[in-house]
Design an enzyme around this catalytic site. Sequence first.
Site, PDB file in Angstrom:
ATOM      1  N   LYS A 275      39.543 -73.077 -84.466  1.00 36.74           N
ATOM      2  CA  LYS A 275      40.718 -74.172 -84.684  1.00 36.74           C
ATOM      3  C   LYS A 275      41.440 -74.476 -85.729  1.00 36.74           C
ATOM      4  O   LYS A 275      41.955 -75.406 -86.009  1.00 36.74           O
ATOM      5  CB  LYS A 275      40.052 -74.904 -83.331  1.00 36.74           C
TER       6      LYS A 275
ATOM      7  N   GLN B 134      41.120 -79.833 -80.929  1.00 34.93           N
ATOM      8  CA  GLN B 134      42.475 -79.673 -80.772  1.00 34.93           C
ATOM      9  C   GLN B 134      43.291 -80.573 -82.175  1.00 34.93           C
ATOM     10  O   GLN B 134      44.370 -80.383 -82.749  1.00 34.93           O
ATOM     11  CB  GLN B 134      43.774 -79.552 -79.631  1.00 34.93           C
TER      12      GLN B 134
ATOM     13  N   HIS C 287      39.674 -80.490 -70.895  1.00 32.29           N
ATOM     14  CA  HIS C 287      39.869 -78.624 -71.307  1.00 32.29           C
ATOM     15  C   HIS C 287      38.399 -78.454 -70.309  1.00 32.29           C
ATOM     16  O   HIS C 287      37.272 -78.737 -70.365  1.00 32.29           O
ATOM     17  CB  HIS C 287      39.678 -78.245 -72.128  1.00 32.29           C
TER      18      HIS C 287
ATOM     19  N   CYS D 250      42.568 -73.057 -69.233  1.00 36.08           N
ATOM     20  CA  CYS D 250      41.474 -73.329 -69.376  1.00 36.08           C
ATOM     21  C   CYS D 250      41.413 -75.196 -69.059  1.00 36.08           C
ATOM     22  O   CYS D 250      41.114 -75.587 -69.008  1.00 36.08           O
ATOM     23  CB  CYS D 250      40.633 -73.701 -70.071  1.00 36.08           C
TER      24      CYS D 250
HETATM   25  C1  LIG Z   1      40.438 -79.568 -76.401  1.00 35.85           C
HETATM   26  C2  LIG Z   1      39.914 -77.903 -76.367  1.00 35.85           C
HETATM   27  N1  LIG Z   1      38.160 -77.980 -75.989  1.00 35.85           N
HETATM   28  C3  LIG Z   1      37.264 -77.074 -75.705  1.00 35.85           C
HETATM   29  C4  LIG Z   1      37.833 -76.101 -76.150  1.00 35.85           C
HETATM   30  C5  LIG Z   1      36.797 -75.269 -76.306  1.00 35.85           C
HETATM   31  O1  LIG Z   1      36.551 -74.922 -77.595  1.00 35.85           O
HETATM   32  P1  LIG Z   1      35.276 -73.234 -78.003  1.00 35.85           P
HETATM   33  O2  LIG Z   1      35.742 -72.351 -76.580  1.00 35.85           O
HETATM   34  O3  LIG Z   1      35.523 -72.842 -79.453  1.00 35.85           O
HETATM   35  O4  LIG Z   1      34.449 -73.706 -77.403  1.00 35.85           O
HETATM   36  C6  LIG Z   1      38.889 -75.712 -76.707  1.00 35.85           C
HETATM   37  C7  LIG Z   1      39.139 -74.379 -76.943  1.00 35.85           C
HETATM   38  O5  LIG Z   1      40.647 -73.797 -76.468  1.00 35.85           O
HETATM   39  C8  LIG Z   1      39.771 -76.994 -76.253  1.00 35.85           C
HETATM   40  O6  LIG Z   1      41.408 -76.876 -76.845  1.00 35.85           O
END
Ligand SMILES: Cc1ncc(COP(=O)(O)O)c(C=O)c1O
Lengths: 402, 151
Positions: A222, A199, A119, A360
């Site tokens: 999540k 996740q 991500h 993302c």
């Molecule tokens: C694998 C992964 N890492 C990081 C994030 C970022 O999370 P947050 O936006 O809650 O900081 C996400 C969110 O979609 C994610 O799916």
Amino acid sequence: MIDPNLIRSHFPIFQHHPDLVYFDNAATTQRPQTTIDAVSKFYSQRNANIHRGLYSLSTDATAGYESGREKVKDFIGADTVQSIAFTKGTTESINVVANSFLGPRLQPGDNVVISAMEHHSNLIPWQQICLQKKAELRVIPVDKSGELGINNIGDFLDSKTRMLAITHISNTLGTINPVERIVEIAHKNQVPVLIDAAQSICLHPINVDTLACNFLVFSSHKMFGPFGVGVLYVHPDHMEDMLPYNYGGGMVTHVDFHKSSFMAYPHNLEAGTSAIAEVFGLSSAIDYLNNIDRLEASDYVHGLAHYFKERLAEVGTAVVVGSPENCAGIVSFLLDDIHPHDVATFLAEENIAIRAGHHCTQPLLEQMGVKATLRASFSIYNTREEIDHMIAVLKKIQKFWA
Amino acid sequence: MNDRLKALYQKVIMKHSKQPFHFEKKIPCDHIVVANNPVCGDNYNFYIDADTEKIGKIYFHGFGCAISKASNSVLATLISNQDWRDAYQYCNAFLAYLEHKDGADQKPLDPAFEAFSAVHEFPSRMDCATLGWKEVKKFVETHLKKEDIRQ
Ligand SMILES: Cc1ncc(COP(=O)(O)O)c(C=O)c1O
């Protein structure tokens, strides 16, 4: 046995939107009434700022907040509660490790290793610190199926590698990475490992003691908890190395005009007023998760993804993007050459919430040779009937577009 | 398909998106205008020939949804060969028409705008329909400002 209809009844969003088919769980899950009540109960019955007051309301709020830390510690099997810092979420947790741990020890010529399926949150913080420090960012590629060549990971590590940061589950392809093996390989090379559990934290039991990772990060939103709070787990070996991230109140031991001294980790990272009510909510979400069999739950959700892929094969030329052998409840796909946004708009009209875009993970999609995908991500309140409904709508869209 | 969707994905839009006008990487050209939406990853280039008097032919190419492709196709159709001030007026009028700036029953400057009248009902798709027009408007605006300074 997971009873999705019983679980559904715990989530008030479905009473307010009885027709909602919510397949966007990778973006954020829904919340059970218990989480919502915990937040609202804090505000109506226990509201005070923590760590400051001498009156009972404040000491009680402090105790509740700290017992949230305790709960997180037990939930991930950490040895000590001191390992757990509350942050704003996964993104902030990763930025903290990149800047407060790695930054000061990263030298020109060193390297940091990530995978191609990260991500943006587990890519850009490392990319930027590497640029600042003239270090190299190495990227383990994914193959066509959306898997990392696990046997090659060792090739990316050497005596100059200062961090391996990798996701447990890909938020775009659903790939479940063999994190235990990866940590083992990294540790053989004396490389610390950060696991992005954004996740996986919800339905995959994680034990940091057996996993032996150095850092673990995740977000409350999540895992049926509130927005605005997340966790950073730091292995006891590194707690002393964690420098403050934000400066301000609540993280100091002594202040004069020209210098200050700081509390130890995790309190040196929690400057200012924390998301207190949200920690109460997270705590309650963990209670909720502790009350279900999470192995059964993840089996159930993986089963939904598998069923969806099977049914999708009926929809003419729809294609699944990535086909990892070990796959979570997340499926990226394309419907012919119809742009994902157009498909998602049609689905939205049928109350089906799924995501369209790059999720993302732009560099990952580029590697997979696509610009955007549709992504369906499932949770324990979803059913096969909902998937059947979506398949029927996808067939209609295809007909309209033909 | 419900009526809302039928209104959004009218025949005109489907036709433009399947056979977009001047959909081609036309290089060399005098100007390239980029329309990029970082949120969804949509990305188009406009290839524009122009002299001081007027804009010449506009071509475009890139990746995006049916709405964005149709909207850019209509842009290429309408703005090609316009003089600068007319081009500016068209861009303004298209954006105002979609955003209901002068009320919902506003008369379109050009009948081709009408294909996009339902986009307003889909706020999440507004960017798709307006992105190209906004970028080309900026490009025209910059030219007109330079012109004004020169005079
Ligand atoms: C694998 C992964 N890492 C990081 C994030 C970022 O999370 P947050 O936006 O809650 O900081 C996400 C969110 O979609 C994610 O799916």
